[in-house]
Enzyme design. Structure first.
Site, PDB file in Angstrom:
ATOM      1  N   ASN A 265     -63.476 -17.691  44.823  1.00 43.89           N
ATOM      2  CA  ASN A 265     -64.326 -16.723  44.109  1.00 43.89           C
ATOM      3  C   ASN A 265     -65.736 -16.611  44.694  1.00 43.89           C
ATOM      4  O   ASN A 265     -66.279 -15.524  44.776  1.00 43.89           O
ATOM      5  CB  ASN A 265     -64.364 -17.018  42.607  1.00 43.89           C
ATOM      6  CG  ASN A 265     -64.751 -18.443  42.290  1.00 43.89           C
ATOM      7  OD1 ASN A 265     -64.492 -19.351  43.074  1.00 43.89           O
ATOM      8  ND2 ASN A 265     -65.360 -18.649  41.163  1.00 43.89           N
TER       9      ASN A 265
ATOM     10  N   GLU B 118     -64.402 -29.469  39.097  1.00 46.25           N
ATOM     11  CA  GLU B 118     -65.036 -28.356  38.374  1.00 46.25           C
ATOM     12  C   GLU B 118     -63.941 -27.335  38.147  1.00 46.25           C
ATOM     13  O   GLU B 118     -63.526 -26.649  39.069  1.00 46.25           O
ATOM     14  CB  GLU B 118     -66.192 -27.815  39.218  1.00 46.25           C
ATOM     15  CG  GLU B 118     -67.261 -27.206  38.344  1.00 46.25           C
ATOM     16  CD  GLU B 118     -67.047 -25.733  38.187  1.00 46.25           C
ATOM     17  OE1 GLU B 118     -66.171 -25.348  37.379  1.00 46.25           O
ATOM     18  OE2 GLU B 118     -67.741 -24.976  38.883  1.00 46.25           O
TER      19      GLU B 118
ATOM     20  N   CYS C 186     -66.448 -19.221  37.242  1.00 46.58           N
ATOM     21  CA  CYS C 186     -66.043 -20.296  36.331  1.00 46.58           C
ATOM     22  C   CYS C 186     -66.901 -20.310  35.070  1.00 46.58           C
ATOM     23  O   CYS C 186     -66.445 -20.707  34.013  1.00 46.58           O
ATOM     24  CB  CYS C 186     -66.101 -21.638  37.039  1.00 46.58           C
ATOM     25  SG  CYS C 186     -67.606 -21.905  37.966  1.00 46.58           S
TER      26      CYS C 186
ATOM     27  N   GLU D   3     -72.225 -31.077  39.367  1.00 48.28           N
ATOM     28  CA  GLU D   3     -72.692 -30.483  40.613  1.00 48.28           C
ATOM     29  C   GLU D   3     -74.074 -29.893  40.363  1.00 48.28           C
ATOM     30  O   GLU D   3     -74.464 -29.641  39.239  1.00 48.28           O
ATOM     31  CB  GLU D   3     -71.745 -29.372  41.094  1.00 48.28           C
ATOM     32  CG  GLU D   3     -70.302 -29.798  41.289  1.00 48.28           C
ATOM     33  CD  GLU D   3     -70.062 -30.699  42.488  1.00 48.28           C
ATOM     34  OE1 GLU D   3     -70.984 -30.844  43.323  1.00 48.28           O
ATOM     35  OE2 GLU D   3     -68.969 -31.269  42.583  1.00 48.28           O
TER      36      GLU D   3
HETATM   37  P1  NAI Z   1     -56.175 -23.173  42.692  1.00 49.28           P
HETATM   38  O1  NAI Z   1     -56.774 -24.147  41.791  1.00 49.28           O
HETATM   39  O2  NAI Z   1     -54.704 -23.265  42.923  1.00 49.28           O
HETATM   40  O3  NAI Z   1     -56.874 -23.222  44.139  1.00 49.28           O
HETATM   41  C1  NAI Z   1     -58.142 -23.754  44.419  1.00 49.28           C
HETATM   42  C2  NAI Z   1     -58.090 -24.562  45.721  1.00 49.28           C
HETATM   43  O4  NAI Z   1     -57.181 -25.657  45.582  1.00 49.28           O
HETATM   44  C3  NAI Z   1     -57.601 -23.782  46.938  1.00 49.28           C
HETATM   45  O5  NAI Z   1     -58.312 -24.214  48.086  1.00 49.28           O
HETATM   46  C4  NAI Z   1     -56.151 -24.200  47.052  1.00 49.28           C
HETATM   47  O6  NAI Z   1     -55.622 -24.072  48.347  1.00 49.28           O
HETATM   48  C5  NAI Z   1     -56.244 -25.664  46.650  1.00 49.28           C
HETATM   49  N1  NAI Z   1     -55.004 -26.283  46.171  1.00 49.28           N
HETATM   50  C6  NAI Z   1     -54.011 -25.717  45.434  1.00 49.28           C
HETATM   51  N2  NAI Z   1     -53.031 -26.604  45.192  1.00 49.28           N
HETATM   52  C7  NAI Z   1     -53.390 -27.761  45.785  1.00 49.28           C
HETATM   53  C8  NAI Z   1     -52.783 -29.052  45.900  1.00 49.28           C
HETATM   54  N3  NAI Z   1     -51.604 -29.325  45.338  1.00 49.28           N
HETATM   55  N4  NAI Z   1     -53.434 -30.008  46.588  1.00 49.28           N
HETATM   56  C9  NAI Z   1     -54.640 -29.763  47.138  1.00 49.28           C
HETATM   57  N5  NAI Z   1     -55.253 -28.570  47.082  1.00 49.28           N
HETATM   58  C10 NAI Z   1     -54.649 -27.568  46.402  1.00 49.28           C
HETATM   59  O7  NAI Z   1     -56.591 -21.737  42.177  1.00 49.28           O
HETATM   60  P2  NAI Z   1     -55.808 -20.346  42.328  1.00 49.28           P
HETATM   61  O8  NAI Z   1     -54.335 -20.512  42.151  1.00 49.28           O
HETATM   62  O9  NAI Z   1     -56.246 -19.702  43.562  1.00 49.28           O
HETATM   63  O10 NAI Z   1     -56.390 -19.577  41.061  1.00 49.28           O
HETATM   64  C11 NAI Z   1     -55.738 -19.681  39.803  1.00 49.28           C
HETATM   65  C12 NAI Z   1     -56.695 -19.729  38.670  1.00 49.28           C
HETATM   66  O11 NAI Z   1     -57.598 -20.819  38.807  1.00 49.28           O
HETATM   67  C13 NAI Z   1     -57.613 -18.533  38.531  1.00 49.28           C
HETATM   68  O12 NAI Z   1     -57.001 -17.487  37.893  1.00 49.28           O
HETATM   69  C14 NAI Z   1     -58.739 -19.126  37.739  1.00 49.28           C
HETATM   70  O13 NAI Z   1     -58.406 -19.107  36.375  1.00 49.28           O
HETATM   71  C15 NAI Z   1     -58.817 -20.548  38.216  1.00 49.28           C
HETATM   72  N6  NAI Z   1     -59.880 -20.740  39.237  1.00 49.28           N
HETATM   73  C16 NAI Z   1     -61.047 -21.304  38.846  1.00 49.28           C
HETATM   74  C17 NAI Z   1     -62.075 -21.453  39.747  1.00 49.28           C
HETATM   75  C18 NAI Z   1     -63.370 -22.050  39.350  1.00 49.28           C
HETATM   76  O14 NAI Z   1     -64.400 -21.711  39.902  1.00 49.28           O
HETATM   77  N7  NAI Z   1     -63.391 -22.958  38.436  1.00 49.28           N
HETATM   78  C19 NAI Z   1     -61.963 -20.986  41.128  1.00 49.28           C
HETATM   79  C20 NAI Z   1     -60.667 -20.451  41.471  1.00 49.28           C
HETATM   80  C21 NAI Z   1     -59.681 -20.332  40.526  1.00 49.28           C
END
Ligand code: NAI
Ligand code: MG
Length: 507
Positions: free
Chosen positions: A166, A264, A298, A472
């Site tokens: 994001n 986070e 977030c 953070e």
């Molecule tokens: P995600 O949590 O799956 O991805 C975030 C990061 O984690 C990416 O770099 C991804 O490659 C990595 N990742 C995923 N699975 C992993 C694993 N098993 N081991 C190590 N690294 C891993 O987020 P996603 O699927 O892209 O988005 C889904 C939802 O997450 C969004 O709709 C939102 O609700 C939330 N989100 C929240 C964020 C925040 O700033 N708190 C940022 C992005 C997503």
């Protein structure tokens, strides 16, 4: 002549004519041989480029390189020398700010002025933590008996940073800058959905004088490259920003090796609007929460808890405020860009549909403008939402606002805290006592009063409950990028002790 900047120009500025390398380690790009992940421009659904995934071997080499850099250079550098380099990194980011912003906008979809603000924040993180790199120290502790003690704040070693899509560059810098200031070295895995700005700055860091291996990057998907990095035995600490589900998976992997995590994990942040609030200011905040980065933040406050005496008028005004906004490609700098990916677009549409099915009223938005092909959605406002509806419980991460009414302060607090999340909260009231009382009663890592969003690199952020672990930003972050060692020193050489069998011996 006013020409729209092109993605090709920004890409070739940082990566030349080739596709970006899937790894940057030991101070140089490295071609990786894993499967290629397409990088999409969500405004057009055009594939900008492809990044080949880092393999197990690449990840192992990146961690080994970071470990070598930790042991042979970075750990033992004076804080002031680290500071000089971190200041130079900030300057290097500022010097390339416009091209980095353009790259970020093509990769994530966010409006150009928001990308520009993100790049400035990225530089600010390095400036802020450069300023404290030579001020990280422990304390002395008076011993009760015959010793004195002091503490040292020491780096962990190699820290893995897994970052989201994001706000890729600023969230990466948010973690990496304090981590490096404290003497750790890092391996970053950016999101496969928006990896470009992270891969682009790797070379800038080197040019700014960061020794080889201190900051390595590996590209790839989460369950492959990400998991390889998290599980690597030489990774001493993990920083992750993203979804709760992935945060839990990472915490489980970390538990196997008893490694700490900064997590986070997003939120479902409430805003409480009291009847005595400055109405127009509160309306503006409610609208902007889902406009900024199309609600893909977030800390977006997506549960508007409004006193029943003003709830109807408030919902109508928020709907009016968002309905006049422009939607279009981020590079044209409209009010809202597209969502970052098709998956995200579908997820947000499904969330709106579930709200309507559960009985909420869709006042405005939630449609794709006819003339646009990307993952665009007009901002949606739902009123008559109840806190037990799915739309009020799950993080949507899109331009969707919910209005929920309450009868009195106790009910407002109960609704606000009735969430598995606890990242942030907003309060609007003109009564100073109410403001402070609510700040104490809300279960959130940050409470913002009478304006939202506020704060910068200086203000700590992090989650209560499932929103995360650790903090953070601000000086608080340093606590989570160092480990504490207590050293105890005898005040005087120990008096020669007699052995028990000496007891009868003459003195
Ligand atoms: P995600 O949590 O799956 O991805 C975030 C990061 O984690 C990416 O770099 C991804 O490659 C990595 N990742 C995923 N699975 C992993 C694993 N098993 N081991 C190590 N690294 C891993 O987020 P996603 O699927 O892209 O988005 C889904 C939802 O997450 C969004 O709709 C939102 O609700 C939330 N989100 C929240 C964020 C925040 O700033 N708190 C940022 C992005 C997503
Ligand atoms: Mg993209």
């Amino acid at each position: 002549m006013n020409q729209t900047p092109s993605a090709c120009e920004a890409l070739s500025r940082f990566f030349g004519r080739e596709a970006p390398s899937g790894a940057y380690l030991d101070g140089a790009p490295r071609a990786t041989s894993g499967p290629g992940n397409p990088v999409e421009d969500p405004a057009t659904t055009r594939i900008l480029t492809e990044v080949a995934e880092a393999s197990a071997g690449d990840v192992a080499d990146a961690v080994a390189s970071a470990r070598r850099a930790f042991e042979t250079s970075w750990r033992d550098k004076r804080g002031s020398s680290r500071a000089t380099i971190l200041f130079a990194i900030a300057a290097a980011i500022r010097a390339e700010a416009e091209q980095l912003a353009i790259l970020e906008t093509f990769d994530t979809g966010k409006p150009l002025r928001q990308s520009r603000a993100d790049i400035a924040t990225s530089a600010r993180f390095f400036e802020f933590y450069a300023g404290v790199a030579d001020k990280i120290y422990g304390e002395t502790i008076p011993g009760e008996r015959n010793f004195w003690a002091y503490t040292l704040r020491e780096p962990y070693g190699v820290v893995a940073h897994i970052t989201p899509w994001n706000s890729p560059l600023s969230l990466m810098c948010r973690g990496v800058a304090p981590c490096l200031a404290a003497g750790n070295t890092v391996v970053v895995k950016p999101s496969e959905i928006a990896p470009l700005s992270t891969l682009a700055v790797a070379a800038l860091f080197s040019k700014a004088g960061l020794p080889a291996g201190v900051c390595n990057m590996v590209a790839g998907r989460g369950p492959t490259t990400g998991a390889l990095l998290v599980r690597h035995p030489d990774v001493a600490h993990i920083t992750f920003t993203g979804s709760v589900a992935t945060g839990k998976a990472i915490l489980t992997m970390a538990a196997e090796r008893v490694v700490g995590c900064n997590l986070e994990l997003g939120g479902k942040s409430p805003t409480i609007v009291m009847p005595d609030a400055d109405f127009d200011v509160a309306v503006q905040a409610g609208a902007m929460a889902v406009v900024r980065n199309s609600g893909q933040s977030c800390t977006a406050t997506t549960r508007l808890l409004v006193h029943e005496s003003i709830a109807e008028r408030y919902g109508a005004e928020v709907a009016r405020a968002v309905s006049g906004l422009s939607v279009g490609p981020g590079i044209d700098d409209k009010d809202l860009g597209p969502l970052a990916s098709r998956v995200q677009y579908e997820k947000v549409r499904a969330a709106i549909a579930s709200g309507v099915a559960d009985g909420a009223t869709l006042m405005v938005g939630g449609v794709r403008p006819d003339d646009l092909d990307g993952h665009f959605l007009t901002p949606a406002v739902l009123t008559g939402v109840r806190n037990d509806m799915r739309i009020a419980r799950e993080e949507i991460f899109g331009p969707v606002q919910s209005v929920i009414s309450f009868a009195d302060e106790d009910e407002a607090v109960a609704l606000a805290n009735d969430s598995t999340y606890g990242l942030s909260a907003g309060v609007f009231t003109n009564n100073i006592a109410t403001a402070h009382r609510l700040a104490r009663r809300l279960q959130a890592g940050q409470v913002q009063i009478n304006q939202y969003p506020m704060g910068g690199v200086e203000t700590p952020t992090g989650g209560y409950k499932e929103s995360g672990l650790g903090r953070e930003r601000g000086l608080a972050a340093l606590e989570y990028y160092t480990q504490l060692k207590a050293v105890l020193v005898a005040e005087a050489p120990p008096a020669r002790r007699r052995r028990p069998d000496d007891r009868s011996a003459p003195a």
